[in-house]
Enzyme design. Structure first.
Site, PDB file in Angstrom:
ATOM      1  N   GLY A  28       0.818  -1.217   0.000  1.00  0.00           N
ATOM      2  CA  GLY A  28       0.000   0.000   0.000  1.00  0.00           C
ATOM      3  C   GLY A  28       0.846   1.258   0.000  1.00  0.00           C
ATOM      4  CG  LEU A  30      -1.039   1.309  -3.748  1.00  0.00           C
ATOM      5  CD1 LEU A  30      -2.175   0.717  -4.581  1.00  0.00           C
ATOM      6  CD2 LEU A  30       0.127   0.329  -3.682  1.00  0.00           C
ATOM      7  N   GLY A  33       5.100   4.062  -9.095  1.00  0.00           N
ATOM      8  CA  GLY A  33       5.922   2.845  -9.238  1.00  0.00           C
ATOM      9  C   GLY A  33       5.047   1.600  -9.178  1.00  0.00           C
ATOM     10  CG  HIS A  34       3.069   0.591  -5.545  1.00  0.00           C
ATOM     11  ND1 HIS A  34       3.216   1.743  -4.798  1.00  0.00           N
ATOM     12  CD2 HIS A  34       3.662  -0.403  -4.835  1.00  0.00           C
ATOM     13  CE1 HIS A  34       3.866   1.458  -3.692  1.00  0.00           C
ATOM     14  NE2 HIS A  34       4.163   0.167  -3.680  1.00  0.00           N
ATOM     15  CD  GLN A  58       7.749  -7.109   3.924  1.00  0.00           C
ATOM     16  OE1 GLN A  58       7.015  -7.980   3.478  1.00  0.00           O
ATOM     17  NE2 GLN A  58       8.284  -6.177   3.150  1.00  0.00           N
ATOM     18  N   GLY A 146       8.985  -4.903  -8.577  1.00  0.00           N
ATOM     19  CA  GLY A 146       9.821  -3.786  -8.995  1.00  0.00           C
ATOM     20  C   GLY A 146      11.298  -4.082  -8.802  1.00  0.00           C
ATOM     21  CD  GLN A 152      10.511  -7.189  -2.181  1.00  0.00           C
ATOM     22  OE1 GLN A 152      10.446  -7.008  -0.979  1.00  0.00           O
ATOM     23  NE2 GLN A 152       9.807  -6.486  -3.048  1.00  0.00           N
TER      24      GLN A 152
HETATM   25  P1  AMP Z   1       6.020  -2.148  -1.622  1.00  0.00           P
HETATM   26  O1  AMP Z   1       4.589  -1.673  -1.522  1.00  0.00           O
HETATM   27  O2  AMP Z   1       7.023  -1.106  -1.285  1.00  0.00           O
HETATM   28  O3  AMP Z   1       6.225  -3.461  -0.935  1.00  0.00           O
HETATM   29  O4  AMP Z   1       6.250  -2.439  -3.150  1.00  0.00           O
HETATM   30  C1  AMP Z   1       5.414  -3.293  -3.872  1.00  0.00           C
HETATM   31  C2  AMP Z   1       6.029  -3.566  -5.214  1.00  0.00           C
HETATM   32  O5  AMP Z   1       6.176  -2.336  -5.923  1.00  0.00           O
HETATM   33  C3  AMP Z   1       7.420  -4.176  -5.091  1.00  0.00           C
HETATM   34  O6  AMP Z   1       7.565  -5.186  -6.079  1.00  0.00           O
HETATM   35  C4  AMP Z   1       8.310  -3.001  -5.348  1.00  0.00           C
HETATM   36  O7  AMP Z   1       9.566  -3.354  -5.876  1.00  0.00           O
HETATM   37  C5  AMP Z   1       7.507  -2.234  -6.374  1.00  0.00           C
HETATM   38  N1  AMP Z   1       7.944  -0.838  -6.423  1.00  0.00           N
HETATM   39  C6  AMP Z   1       8.064   0.028  -5.376  1.00  0.00           C
HETATM   40  N2  AMP Z   1       8.556   1.218  -5.790  1.00  0.00           N
HETATM   41  C7  AMP Z   1       8.758   1.097  -7.122  1.00  0.00           C
HETATM   42  C8  AMP Z   1       9.264   1.982  -8.139  1.00  0.00           C
HETATM   43  N3  AMP Z   1       9.663   3.228  -7.871  1.00  0.00           N
HETATM   44  N4  AMP Z   1       9.342   1.517  -9.405  1.00  0.00           N
HETATM   45  C9  AMP Z   1       8.948   0.250  -9.700  1.00  0.00           C
HETATM   46  N5  AMP Z   1       8.464  -0.619  -8.793  1.00  0.00           N
HETATM   47  C10 AMP Z   1       8.367  -0.209  -7.530  1.00  0.00           C
END
Ligand code: AMP
Length: 278
Positions: A28, A30, A33-34, A58, A146, A152
């Site tokens: 979340g 969001l 990137g998401h 985590q 991402g 990860q």
């Molecule tokens: P998170 O909500 O931070 O756990 O991220 C969820 C997914 O979004 C993970 O696979 C992250 O790598 C991806 N993600 C987060 N930030 C970015 C970004 N700036 N560009 C691309 N993917 C992203």
């Protein structure tokens, strides 16, 4: 877009789903990137499922679990705008019905213990444990992750290979601000002054990648990058040049590399990376 919260709802929904599901797991908060992950999944699959779950497993005991941004309504609006079909919003009891301590743990040895794993003990075990559970519940054909979280992404890919799971893991390029700063939910923690300085992380990695690509000694590059970060007010956890595929320490013949860093700016821990060839 349909919101699913319980295992009963999920089972009832899934009975009607096609085989071809693209899945985007998130915590979340969001941002664009998401959304890039959701759009990639949308282009490739009949159905797109996203999840929003802040996974306590985590986070370390002194980390930001309690403070982590939670904005369910805004997240759901964004996902609907990006044409996701389903948002899965589980509680801890849905993800860990036996309790966190009794839940089956998934660990990718080696890869999970270095770089960020060294500085955040147990972090990647929490990630692989929750992703394994989510993949089992959603049963997607592909899961979009991402490259911002490079280690990860590589660890989850390894887990899926090792467990023989029927899901392709797709890495998506990092979405950045015009300044170069990688979008991150944790950027919300930065003060205005830190926000001005934060793009230096990617600048330093870009310059480091260029020097390494031109043949500079990798240990020198790592040390110079760490020094530049310190000079800009960061406290680096590490700067490391590794093989892109398996994050091994590069041999002289390895050509596909990535420079990765984690550094604190005030109370915010930022990570970033840049792939390159030499
Ligand atoms: P998170 O909500 O931070 O756990 O991220 C969820 C997914 O979004 C993970 O696979 C992250 O790598 C991806 N993600 C987060 N930030 C970015 C970004 N700036 N560009 C691309 N993917 C992203």
């Amino acid at each position: 877009m349909i919101a699913v919260r319980t295992l009963t709802e999920l089972a009832a929904q899934r009975a009607q789903w096609p085989q071809d599901i693209g899945f985007v797991p998130t915590m979340g908060g969001l941002h664009e990137g998401h959304m890039a992950l959701v759009r990639r999944a949308r282009e490739a699959h009949e159905m797109v499922v996203a999840s929003v779950y802040v996974n306590p497993l985590q986070f370390g005991p002194k980390e930001d679990y309690a403070a982590y941004p939670r904005a369910e309504d805004a997240d759901c609006r964004r996902l609907a705008q990006a044409s996701a079909d389903v948002v899965f919003l589980p509680t801890d009891a849905v993800i860990y019905p036996r309790g966190r301590e009794r839940h089956t743990q998934v660990r990718v040895p080696g890869l999970s213990e270095e770089l960020c794993g060294r500085h955040r003990p147990g972090h990647f075990e929490g990630v692989t444990t929750v992703v394994a559970r989510l993949l089992g519940l959603v049963r997607p054909r592909a899961c979009y992750m991402g490259k911002k979280d490079y280690q990860q992404w590589r660890i989850v890919t390894r887990m899926v290979e090792d467990l023989g799971l029927p899901t392709a893991i797709v890495g998506v390029d990092t979405v950045r601000e015009a300044s170069g700063l990688a979008l991150s939910t944790r950027n919300a923690y930065l003060t205005p002054a830190e926000r001005v300085r934060a793009p230096v992380l990617y600048e330093v990695l870009t310059e480091g990648a260029q020097r390494a690509a031109a043949g500079a000694d990798l240990a020198d590059v790592e040390a110079a990058c760490a020094e530049r970060l310190e000079a800009s007010g960061f406290v680096p956890d590490y700067v490391a040049v590794r093989c892109a595929e398996d994050l091994a320490v590069p041999k002289a013949t390895d050509a596909d590399l990535v420079i990765l860093a984690a550094a604190r700016l005030g109370r915010t821990r930022l990570i970033d990376n840049r792939e390159f060839r030499r």
